[in-house]
Write an enzyme that holds these catalytic residues in place. Structure first.
Site, mmCIF file in Angstrom:
data_model
loop_
_atom_site.group_PDB
_atom_site.id
_atom_site.type_symbol
_atom_site.label_atom_id
_atom_site.label_comp_id
_atom_site.label_asym_id
_atom_site.label_seq_id
_atom_site.Cartn_x
_atom_site.Cartn_y
_atom_site.Cartn_z
ATOM 1 N N ALA A 159 0.821 -1.211 0.000
ATOM 2 C CA ALA A 159 0.000 0.000 0.000
ATOM 3 C C ALA A 159 0.859 1.267 0.000
ATOM 4 O O ALA A 159 2.093 1.228 0.060
ATOM 5 C CB ALA A 159 -0.934 -0.013 1.201
ATOM 6 N N HIS A 160 0.170 2.411 -0.028
ATOM 7 C CA HIS A 160 0.852 3.710 -0.139
ATOM 8 C C HIS A 160 1.738 4.004 1.075
ATOM 9 O O HIS A 160 1.416 3.679 2.209
ATOM 10 C CB HIS A 160 -0.168 4.836 -0.333
ATOM 11 N N ASN A 161 2.894 4.590 0.777
ATOM 12 C CA ASN A 161 3.860 5.028 1.790
ATOM 13 C C ASN A 161 4.488 3.888 2.588
ATOM 14 O O ASN A 161 5.099 4.121 3.634
ATOM 15 C CB ASN A 161 3.232 6.044 2.749
#
Length: 359
Positions: A242-244
């Site tokens: 997922a993001h980051n």
């Protein structure tokens, strides 16, 4: 794409190339490489521990890569530490046909200011956006899409139908298998008045050198900043990052792992298949997470964990062993409760009887 290449070569030449000691005839001709079970006459195989000696005796292989001389085997042996690794090197060096640059197809779509390095192999129906930079000896198979401002490092290989969205960076010697998407939007929404409103995902993804991503992996772009997969990390098929998220160097993620947003993994972390990691947690260096674990908290370095919720592996094993006995233990608790109630009910009668005998 690596292609098996049969050839005739003396065992002494192979031994010299990898620095192995030869036991038996050095002039043995090796014509290929395979597993113990599938080896044909003339093939080289490896023995990864004493438990494989019996299969080796039954194998048709002409010679073996071993960690120590094995007296039971009367065929030639290459003796060297870590035979499995050395065998992989031998297959790569002697029995894999090297790729040849095929140049850039006329049937590609490219934007403005695209830079393509020397000896590239770009197949038909590849799409390159504006300001894309492709390194030397990169291979892009049919259907690859590379968005604006993407950089792809030297010797990278992108198999058919890989998508690299805008602004992402792919390092040198990266291998990405079919169907993988790099830089898709992170799953970010904010609720307002009963509806979910999209948060713009303005960050990017960095895939560092020597990473390999399996088929149908998704690596979401950061909301702000970068999603990072560290140098040398290997990711199996069907993994969601997922993001980051930040993953340290030389980690392993097995199939169907899911890592939620803004979670950080240290270096040499191993995550077993179907494990799920919650968002905003930190996993230390050299942690091993067993398959199907549910990681809902941060983990310190140098430990093995399993279970859902996750716990030290030795505790999880004991807990798992108890589960089949739960119906029996439940019945035992009920029986004990009944006995306690019976004993408690008998106390007043005993006290009353005692009081009559001893006024």
């Amino acid at each position: 794409m690596p292609v098996y290449h049969a050839r005739q070569i003396r065992l002494s030449e192979i031994g010299q190339a990898v620095g192995a000691t030869i036991v038996g005839r050095p002039d043995t001709i090796v014509s290929g490489a395979s597993s113990l079970e599938l080896a044909e006459p003339g093939h080289l195989a490896y023995i990864d521990g004493d438990r494989f000696i019996k299969p080796a005796l039954a194998s048709r292989a002409a010679a073996f890569v071993v960690v120590r001389p094995i007296a039971e085997i009367d065929r030639p042996q290459l003796v060297i530490p870590n035979p499995k690794y050395i065998f992989a090197r031998i297959v790569q060096q002697f029995f894999t046909r090297p790729d040849r640059a095929r140049g850039v197809s006329d049937h590609i779509t490219q934007g403005t200011d695209v830079r393509i390095g020397p000896d590239a192999s770009i197949w038909p129906f590849v799409t390159l956006g504006d300001r894309v930079k492709i390194g030397a000896r990169v291979t892009l198979y049919p259907g690859v899409f590379i968005g604006d401002d993407v950089t792809v490092g030297d010797d990278a290989v992108l198999y058919p139908n890989v998508t690299i969205r805008e602004g992402c960076a792919i390092g040198a010697r990266v291998i990405i298998h079919s169907g993988t998407v790099i830089g898709s939007d992170g799953f970010g929404y904010v609720p307002h008045e009963g509806r979910h409103h999209k948060i713009p995902q303005l960050g990017s993804v960095t895939i560092e050198n020597d990473v390999e991503l399996g088929a149908n992996v998704t690596v979401d772009r950061a909301t702000f900043g970068r999603t990072v997969i560290g140098r040398g990390t290997k990711v199996d098929n069907l993994v969601q990052i997922a993001h980051n998220v930040s993953i340290g160097a030389d980690s392993i993620l097995v199939a169907q792992v899911g890592i939620a947003g803004s979670t950080t993994l240290g270096h040499h972390v191993v995550v077993g298949g179907q494990a799920g990691l919650a968002d905003h947690i930190e996993v230390g260096d050299q942690v091993m997470i067993a398959a199907r674990s549910g990681v809902n908290r941060s983990l310190a370095s140098n430990q093995i964990v399993s279970g859902a919720p996750v716990m030290p592996h030795e505790i999880a094993v004991k807990a798992q062993a108890i589960i089949p006995r739960l119906p029996e233990l439940r019945q035992l608790v009920r029986d004990l409760e009944q006995r306690v109630r019976s004993l408690e009910a008998a106390k007043p009668a005993r006290k009353k009887a005692t009081g009559k005998r001893h006024p």
